[in-house]
Enzyme design. Structure first.
Site, PDB file in Angstrom:
ATOM      1  N   LYS A   1       0.848  -1.202   0.000  1.00 59.87           N
ATOM      2  CA  LYS A   1       0.000   0.000   0.000  1.00 59.87           C
ATOM      3  C   LYS A   1       0.881   1.248   0.000  1.00 59.87           C
ATOM      4  O   LYS A   1       1.959   1.251   0.592  1.00 59.87           O
ATOM      5  CB  LYS A   1      -0.885  -0.047   1.253  1.00 59.87           C
TER       6      LYS A   1
ATOM      7  N   SER B   1      -9.765   1.853   3.052  1.00 57.78           N
ATOM      8  CA  SER B   1      -8.905   2.564   2.140  1.00 57.78           C
ATOM      9  C   SER B   1      -7.888   1.681   1.405  1.00 57.78           C
ATOM     10  O   SER B   1      -7.292   2.139   0.434  1.00 57.78           O
ATOM     11  CB  SER B   1      -8.140   3.638   2.913  1.00 57.78           C
TER      12      SER B   1
ATOM     13  N   SER C   1      -9.967  -0.501   7.259  1.00 58.76           N
ATOM     14  CA  SER C   1      -9.395  -0.336   5.916  1.00 58.76           C
ATOM     15  C   SER C   1      -8.763  -1.573   5.291  1.00 58.76           C
ATOM     16  O   SER C   1      -8.431  -1.552   4.108  1.00 58.76           O
ATOM     17  CB  SER C   1      -8.362   0.780   5.914  1.00 58.76           C
TER      18      SER C   1
HETATM   19  N1  GLN Z   1     -13.167   4.218   6.500  1.00 55.29           N
HETATM   20  C1  GLN Z   1     -12.490   4.643   7.681  1.00 55.29           C
HETATM   21  C2  GLN Z   1     -12.100   6.101   7.571  1.00 55.29           C
HETATM   22  O1  GLN Z   1     -12.346   6.676   6.553  1.00 55.29           O
HETATM   23  C3  GLN Z   1     -11.324   3.755   7.945  1.00 55.29           C
HETATM   24  C4  GLN Z   1     -10.088   4.102   7.256  1.00 55.29           C
HETATM   25  C5  GLN Z   1      -8.926   3.266   7.633  1.00 55.29           C
HETATM   26  O2  GLN Z   1      -9.057   2.235   8.282  1.00 55.29           O
HETATM   27  N2  GLN Z   1      -7.768   3.724   7.244  1.00 55.29           N
HETATM   28  O3  GLN Z   1     -11.571   6.670   8.474  1.00 55.29           O
END
Ligand code: GLN
Length: 489
Positions: free
Chosen positions: A79, A155, A179
């Site tokens: 990532k 994400s 995420s």
């Molecule tokens: N969807 C969550 C957010 O937007 C989680 C994101 C993540 O785990 N990096 O904060």
């Protein structure tokens, strides 16, 4: 080697067997991956900056046996928020344009020490990991390999989509509020968020430091265990990493889950969740029962506060973590003239470098931390976080695991929620309590909707009980075929 068998479709464990038998070389695997990427990535868009960084193959063509390292020849994709020395790491943000970290994240050093080949080209993500759809990337959205009109989740959407589309053998992602698990569920792959402190965060570009954890996206549970063996453990460079022995996770895949006590929280099966997801997850729980687990309904009464608590704490931490991106030390710098050129430079750099969602998070977080509001928001949210953690402690006093859906819906259409941040935030309802409590959780494939979209089953356990999770997940996987399904691209 069976020439019809595409190496890019195999698991790391299967490839290791072939490397050990000297049937294939590392270069065979990289060529198969490169071919697949050039075929399908123009549609899926899991990788970023593909134009500028070629997919390098190794020149050491090392057939195994010539290398003392256990995983020589196995490639991994990463990532875009995990630092790899000398190689672009931009969190899919314009503000980090051209940033090449001077060091490797600890997980990357560990992988290299095991012989794993790190792919230069990184995987797409929501900018700074803010999002649940990978639409917030400065490089544009990744597409779900099962339905190119849908999001892959986020994400870590690039990581999940690449593994699902056989463009990566396995991948690393990060999970602050779901995420890894939510994209794993949307793309039909296995995604594990380890216990907070199990894996070093050194070299993970921080979003919310008390919640962030690096984890794995793999084609099956056996690969998940193998990758966890490599990346777990204490690191003096991360004071929050825990100095506890790392078990051999592969040993926990015994296939025997008789008598394991599993709690099913009633707050996770409510009105508003997708009816197909509900049925599919209920079927999966029945399947677990036939394999010998004993399940009962449990309650996690503070679940309804998880979304507001998370979005206060995560944005507060993000706003302070992102203060460092000021045009001085990293990436983008915009020039500004006038009397106060320095302040102008900050404003222009941050104004143009950050995307819309990132600015929203900085504003929300700064507000929650500001004088006069700190007690009402930040401090209160911290207190409720403790209550959420205590809900889990109570259940884990009597149960080994908790099972839930990973997401209330399957993958949604690209654009569908982009203009409605609240509906996007609500899609994290089943995943963020886990981060607030610091416990480990996995998402594994457990079925498909009528439209052919994957559904994920989430399994949670006590802190540092990844073994219990892997054992249950593996037994379920052995008894089902869902993880073997592949999208038709
Ligand atoms: N969807 C969550 C957010 O937007 C989680 C994101 C993540 O785990 N990096 O904060």
């Amino acid at each position: 080697m069976d020439r019809t068998e595409k190496l890019n479709t195999l698991t790391a464990n299967a490839l290791l067997d072939k490397l050990n038998q000297r049937e294939i070389s590392c270069d065979n695997i990289l060529s198969a991956l490169n071919e697949r990427i050039s075929q399908v990535d123009p549609k899926v868009k899991a990788y970023v900056r593909t134009g500028t960084v070629p997919f390098k193959t190794t020149d050491d063509l090392a057939l195994r046996g010539q290398s003392p390292l256990p995983l020589t020849g196995i490639p991994i994709s990463i990532k875009d928020n995990i630092c790899t020395e000398g190689n672009n790491t931009e969190c899919c943000s314009k503000i980090l344009e051209g940033f090449k970290p001077p060091y490797d994240a600890t997980v990357i050093s560990k992988l290299k020490k095991s012989g794993v080949h790190i792919f230069e080209t990184k995987l797409n993500m929501d900018e700074f990991a803010f999002g649940s759809s990978t639409e917030n990337s400065c490089f544009g959205a990744t597409h779900n390999p099962w339905d190119l009109e849908c999001v892959p989740g986020g994400s870590s959407g690039g990581s999940a989509a690449a593994v699902a589309a056989d463009e990566a053998i396995w991948a690393l992602g990060s999970d602050t509020g779901g995420s890894i698990r939510q994209p794993a569920s949307f793309c039909g792959v296995v995604g594990l968020k380890p216990t907070y402190g199990r894996v070093s965060r050194y070299g993970l570009i921080a979003f919310a430091s008390s919640l962030d954890q690096i984890g794995t996206l793999t084609k099956d549970v056996r690969d998940c265990a193998l990758l966890m063996n490599i990346i777990s453990g204490h690191d003096p460079y991360d004071s929050t990493s825990v100095d506890a022995p790392v078990p051999d996770y592969s040993q926990s895949l015994t296939g025997d889950i008789k008598g394991i006590k599993v709690g099913v929280p009633k707050e996770y099966f409510v009105k508003g969740m997708d009816a197909e997801v509900k049925t599919i997850v209920e079927e999966a729980i029945k399947k677990l029962e036939t394999l010998g687990v004993r399940q009962s309904q449990v309650s996690l009464p503070h679940t309804e506060y998880a979304v507001p608590v998370y979005y206060i704490l995560a944005t507060a931490e993000a706003s302070s973590n992102l203060a460092r991106f000021d045009g001085v030390q990293y990436g983008l710098r915009k020039k500004s003239g006038g009397d106060n050129a320095m302040i102008g430079m900050y404003k222009k750099t941050r104004g143009e470098g950050f995307g819309e969602e990132t600015k929203r998070r900085i504003l929300l977080g700064t507000f929650a931390l500001s004088h006069g509001y700190y007690d009402a928001y930040y401090l209160r949210a911290l207190k409720v976080r403790t209550l959420i953690k205590q809900d889990f402690d109570r259940v884990f006093a009597d149960f080994d695991c908790i099972v839930t859906p990973t997401s209330p819906t399957p993958a949604f259409k690209i654009g569908e929620r982009a203009q409605d941040p609240l509906s996007m935030y609500l899609s994290d309802i089943y995943t963020i309590s886990v981060n607030l409590a610091g416990i480990p959780a996995i998402s594994i494939p457990c079925g498909f909707t009528k439209k052919g979209l994957p559904v994920g089953l989430q399994i949670l356990a006590r802190p540092f009980s990844e073994e219990a999770i892997l054992r249950v997940a593996h037994a379920y996987e052995q008894a089902t075929e869902w993880h073997k399904m592949r999208p038709n691209l």
